[in-house]
Enzyme design. Structure first.
Site, mmCIF file in Angstrom:
data_model
loop_
_atom_site.group_PDB
_atom_site.id
_atom_site.type_symbol
_atom_site.label_atom_id
_atom_site.label_comp_id
_atom_site.label_asym_id
_atom_site.label_seq_id
_atom_site.Cartn_x
_atom_site.Cartn_y
_atom_site.Cartn_z
ATOM 1 N N ASP A 269 0.927 -1.266 -0.195
ATOM 2 C CA ASP A 269 0.098 -0.032 0.181
ATOM 3 C C ASP A 269 0.745 1.164 0.053
ATOM 4 O OD1 ASP A 269 -2.678 1.631 0.336
ATOM 5 O OD2 ASP A 269 -1.452 2.022 2.385
ATOM 6 N N GLU A 311 1.338 -1.098 -5.050
ATOM 7 C CA GLU A 311 0.140 0.046 -5.098
ATOM 8 C C GLU A 311 0.820 1.388 -5.492
ATOM 9 O OE1 GLU A 311 -3.078 2.812 -3.834
ATOM 10 O OE2 GLU A 311 -1.388 2.280 -2.517
HETATM 11 C C1 GLC Z 1 -3.873 3.721 -0.539
HETATM 12 C C2 GLC Z 1 -5.305 3.066 -0.287
HETATM 13 C C3 GLC Z 1 -6.145 4.362 -0.016
HETATM 14 C C4 GLC Z 1 -5.654 4.856 1.426
HETATM 15 C C5 GLC Z 1 -4.066 5.378 1.206
HETATM 16 C C6 GLC Z 1 -3.524 5.543 2.716
HETATM 17 O O1 GLC Z 1 -3.664 4.655 -1.550
HETATM 18 O O2 GLC Z 1 -5.583 2.659 -1.420
HETATM 19 O O3 GLC Z 1 -7.414 3.893 0.170
HETATM 20 O O4 GLC Z 1 -6.325 6.045 1.493
HETATM 21 O O5 GLC Z 1 -3.267 4.369 0.552
HETATM 22 O O6 GLC Z 1 -3.303 4.271 3.220
#
Ligand code: GLC
Length: 628
Positions: A269, A311
Site C-alpha cells: 500500500d 500499489e
Molecule cells: C492507498 C489506499 C487508500 C488509502 C491510502 C493511504 O492509496 O488505496 O485507500 O487512503 O493508501 O493508506
C-alpha cells in the site's frame, strides 16, 4: 546453516541454503541501495529473520512453495481472475467470506483481495489503512485463527488470498507511535519527528497534498511529544521512517508472519511514498525500489509462494520501475496496478477518441516478462486524472483542459454526460478534481435506470461491458471490484455513517445486496445480463493462451480513432482485440487486423473475418484469434 535451522529435516536445510544462495545478492544489493552504511550487517540479521520464519512455516505452505516453484508464473495464467472486496461489506466477517466461496468460484475468481482487515484504530481509519496492530484482526471480523482458516479454505478452492501491507504509516494508536509520543528515543526513530517547522517547511516546498480537502499539508503537530510529525495522509496516520533499518526488520518479519498464515500476495500500500528526500515530491525515490528488492529477496528465501503487488498510483513514467527496470528488472513487485490503462479507458470513452490512449500506453517500456499488470476499471479509491501533459500535447490536446473535461464529464456536469460521479478532494491550487463512483454509475447505468429509458440503459450496459471486456482482454491479472459483476450503482447511504460521511469514496464501497445477487439468474434483469456477459468473457479468456500475462499487448494503429486494436502474440496463438469505444457503428479497413481469413472471434465463435472492411456496432468488442 546448521545452527540457523537446527532440527529441520536435512532436505529443508538444503532447500533453504539453495534459496539463500540464489537470493543473497538481491538482498545485499537491495540493502546497499537503501542503507549503504549498514548493508552487510543488515543482510545477516535479515537472513536470521528468514530462517526463523522458515522454521515456523507450516507443512502445507512449504508444499505450496514447491508447487509455485514448479509453476513460477502461476499468476500469469489466463485463468487468473482477481476480486477485491471488504470482508464485512461482502459477507459480514471472515467466516462469512468462507461461506461465500461458492459465489466467488462461480464467477471464476482465483485471487481474492480482502481490503484492510488487520486491527485499525477506532473511529475513522481511512477504510482500515490506519493500523494499530498488524498482528491482530479487526475484532468484529474475527481472529487470526479465522484468517488462517479462511486462507486454507480459499487455497483448497484454488483462490489465492491477498492482503494489504500498509507500510508507509501506522495509526497514532499503534504501540510504536504510543512509545514515540511518550519520548522513547528508540521509537522516535521509527517516525519523522521534528522539533520545529524548519525542516517540515523546507520539505513542503516540493510536496504535493494527497488529501488537500480533509487533511491539508503533510505534517501534523502532536501536543504530547511537542513535535511536528510527517503525516502524508491523515493526521492520525504517522509516516514510518524507512531510513531506519529497524523498520526494515519489523516489516521483513511481519511479511513472513503473514505469509505463514497463508497469505499469498501482499498489496504494498502507498509504496511510492515510503522514502523521503528533500527537494523532491518524496515519491518514487530510487530507494523505494531497492527496499522492495530486499524485502522480496527475504520473502523468496522463507516463503517463495508469496508475491508482491505494488500499489503505486503514479504517472506513466514512474510506474514501470515498480515492476523493475534496469538493475531491478524482475526483482521487485510481481504485479502492479495499471493505473494509466484505467484512466485512459475512461478518458477514451468520454472523448470517443482513442488517440490519447494509444500515445500514453505506447510510451510504456516493455515490462519484465515474469511480471504482470493488475488491470482494473475501478477499485476502492477515487480516480485521479493522471493525464500526462506531454502525452496530451502529442495528440494536440491541452493536458489541463483535458483533465478538466474528464472531471466535468464524470461528475455529470458536462453537457449530455450520463456519468454520475462525485468530486473527491478538489484541489483549488492545481485545479485537480478526482472522482468517486462505481463503474456502473460512471458508465451511465445509474442515470439510465433513473430515466427509465430502455434504449439508454442498453447503451450504458454495452459501454460498461465493453470497458470490462477490455480489462479482461488487455493481458494481465484482471481485478473485479465487488459488485461490478452485477453492475452495482452508487451507494449514497454512506453518509449515514459518521465515520464515512466526509469521505465520498464510500459511495463506491456498497454492502453486497444479496437480494440483487440472486437476480443474476433471473433473465431480463440488468444483473443477469451483466453477470452472464462477464462470466462468458471470463470463461473464454481462461482458455486463450494468447491472454497469458507474460505477453505484452501491442497497440496497432486503428486508422479509425474511435477504435482500439491490440495484438497479442503468444507462441501458439495470436489474438487481436478490437474495441469500438463509441456509441456509433464504426468501420475499419481489413488490413488493420494482421490475421488470415481463418481467424475466428473467440467471444462469439463466429468466423467473420472476410476480405471487406470490418464493421463494428456501437461498443462492440471482437477477440479474433488464430493458431500459429
Ligand atoms: C492507498 C489506499 C487508500 C488509502 C491510502 C493511504 O492509496 O488505496 O485507500 O487512503 O493508501 O493508506
Amino acid at each position: 546453516m546448521a545452527p540457523l535451522l537446527e532440527g529441520e529435516p536435512p532436505h529443508d536445510q538444503v532447500l533453504f541454503a539453495t534459496r539463500l544462495q540464489r537470493y543473497w545478492s538481491d538482498l545485499l544489493t537491495g540493502l546497499t541501495g537503501a542503507y549503504p552504511d549498514h548493508a552487510p550487517e543488515m543482510a545477516y540479521r535479515v537472513v536470521e529473520i528468514a530462517a526463523q520464519n522458515f522454521q515456523q512455516r507450516p507443512a502445507d505452505l512449504r508444499l505450496l512453495d514447491l508447487r509455485r516453484h514448479a509453476d513460477p508464473q502461476w499468476f500469469q495464467h489466463p485463468r487468473m481472475l482477481g476480486y477485491a472486496t471488504y470482508a464485512d461489506l461482502f459477507a459480514g466477517d471472515l467466516k462469512g467470506v468462507a461461506d461465500q466461496v461458492d459465489y466467488l468460484a462461480e464467477l471464476g475468481v482465483t485471487y481474492l483481495h480482502l481490503m484492510p482487515l488487520l486491527k485499525p484504530r477506532p473511529g475513522q481509519s481511512d477504510g482500515g489503512y490506519a493500523i494499530m496492530d498488524y498482528r491482530a484482526v479487526r475484532p468484529d471480523l474475527g481472529s487470526i485463527d479465522d484468517l488462517r482458516e479462511l486462507a486454507t479454505v480459499l487455497r483448497s478452492r484454488g483462490i489465492s488470498l491477498t492482503l494489504d501491507l500498509v507500510l508507509n504509516h501506522v495509526a497514532t494508536e499503534h504501540q510504536w507511535a504510543v512509545n514515540a509520543r511518550a519520548g522513547d528515543p528508540f521509537y522516535r526513530q521509527y517516525f519523522h519527528m521534528f522539533a520545529d517547522r524548519e525542516l517540515p517547511d523546507a520539505y513542503e516546498r516540493t510536496l504535493p497534498e494527497v488529501f488537500p480537502d480533509f487533511a491539508p499539508g503533510n505534517f501534523s503537530y502532536d501536543e504530547e511529544s511537542a513535535s511536528w510529525i510527517w503525516t502524508t495522509f491523515n493526521t492520525w496516520q504517522w509516516d514510518l521512517n524507512w531510513h531506519n533499518p529497524d523498520i526494515f526488520y519489523e516489516f521483513a518479519d511481519l511479511i513472513l508472519w503473514l505469509a505463514n498464515l497463508g497469505v499469498e500476495c501482499l498489496r504494498l500500500d502507498a509504496i511510492a511514498f515510503i522514502y523521503k528526500r528533500m527537494g523532491t515530491n518524496c515519491q518514487n525515490q530510487p530507494e523505494v525500489h531497492a527496499i522492495t528488492q530486499a524485502l522480496r529477496a527475504v520473502a523468496r528465501m522463507a516463503a517463495p509462494a508469496l508475491i508482491f503487488k505494488a500499489e503505486a498510483i503514479v504517472g506513466p513514467s514512474d510506474l514501470a520501475p515498480y515492476l523493475g527496470v534496469g538493475k531491478h528488472a524482475g526483482k521487485v513487485s510481481d504485479m502492479a496496478y495499471q493505473n494509466s490503462l484505467m484512466v485512459q479507458i475512461w478518458s477514451a470513452l468520454a472523448a470517443k477518441d482513442t488517440r490519447l490512449f494509444c500515445a500514453a500506453l505506447n510510451r510504456f517500456p516493455a515490462k519484465p516478462p515474469t511480471t504482470v499488470w493488475g488491470t482494473y476499471l475501478r477499485c476502492h479509491d477515487d480516480i485521479g486524472w493522471a493525464i500526462d501533459d506531454g502525452d496530451a500535447a502529442s495528440v494536440g490536446l491541452n493536458g489541463f483542459e483535458h483533465r478538466r473535461f474528464l472531471a466535468d464529464y464524470y461528475a455529470g456536469v458536462y453537457p449530455m454526460s450520463d456519468a454520475r460521479g462525485l468530486v473527491f478532494q478538489e484541489n483549488l491550487a492545481t485545479g485537480d478534481r478526482r472522482i468517486s463512483g462505481t463503474a456502473a454509475s460512471l458508465a451511465g447505468i445509474e442515470a439510465a435506470l433513473n430515466s427509465g429509458d430502455d434504449a439508454h440503459l442498453d447503451l450504458a450496459i454495452r459501454r460498461y461491458l465493453l470497458a470490462y471486456t477490455l480489462i479482461l482482454g488487455y493481458g494481465g491479472l484482471p481485478l473485479i471490484y465487488m459488485g461490478d459483476e452485477l453492475g452495482l450503482v452508487n451507494y449514497y447511504d454512506f453518509v449515514e455513517d459518521p465515520d464515512h460521511a466526509d469521505d465520498n469514496r464510500w459511495v463506491h464501497r456498497p454492502p453486497m445486496p444479496w437480494d440483487l445477487v440472486d437476480r443474476r439468474h433471473l433473465e431480463g434483469t440488468v444483473e443477469h445480463r451483466i453477470w452472464h456477459s462477464l462470466r462468458h468473457a471470463i470463461a473464454v479468456r481462461s482458455a486463450l493462451p494468447s491472454l497469458d500475462a507474460s505477453v505484452e499487448s501491442e497497440i496497432l494503429d486503428p486508422v479509425n480513432p474511435a477504435v482500439l486494436v491490440f495484438q497479442r502474440r503468444y507462441q501458439t496463438q495470436t489474438m487481436v482485440g478490437v474495441y469500438n469505444m463509441t456509441t456509433e457503428s464504426q468501420k475499419l479497413p481489413r488490413w488493420v487486423i494482421p490475421l488470415g481469413n481463418w481467424a475466428w472471434d473467440a467471444l462469439t465463435e463466429q468466423t467473420p473475418l472476410t476480405d471487406g472492411p470490418l464493421t463494428l456496432d456501437g461498443y462492440q468488442v471482437r477477440w479474433f484469434v488464430q493458431q500459429t
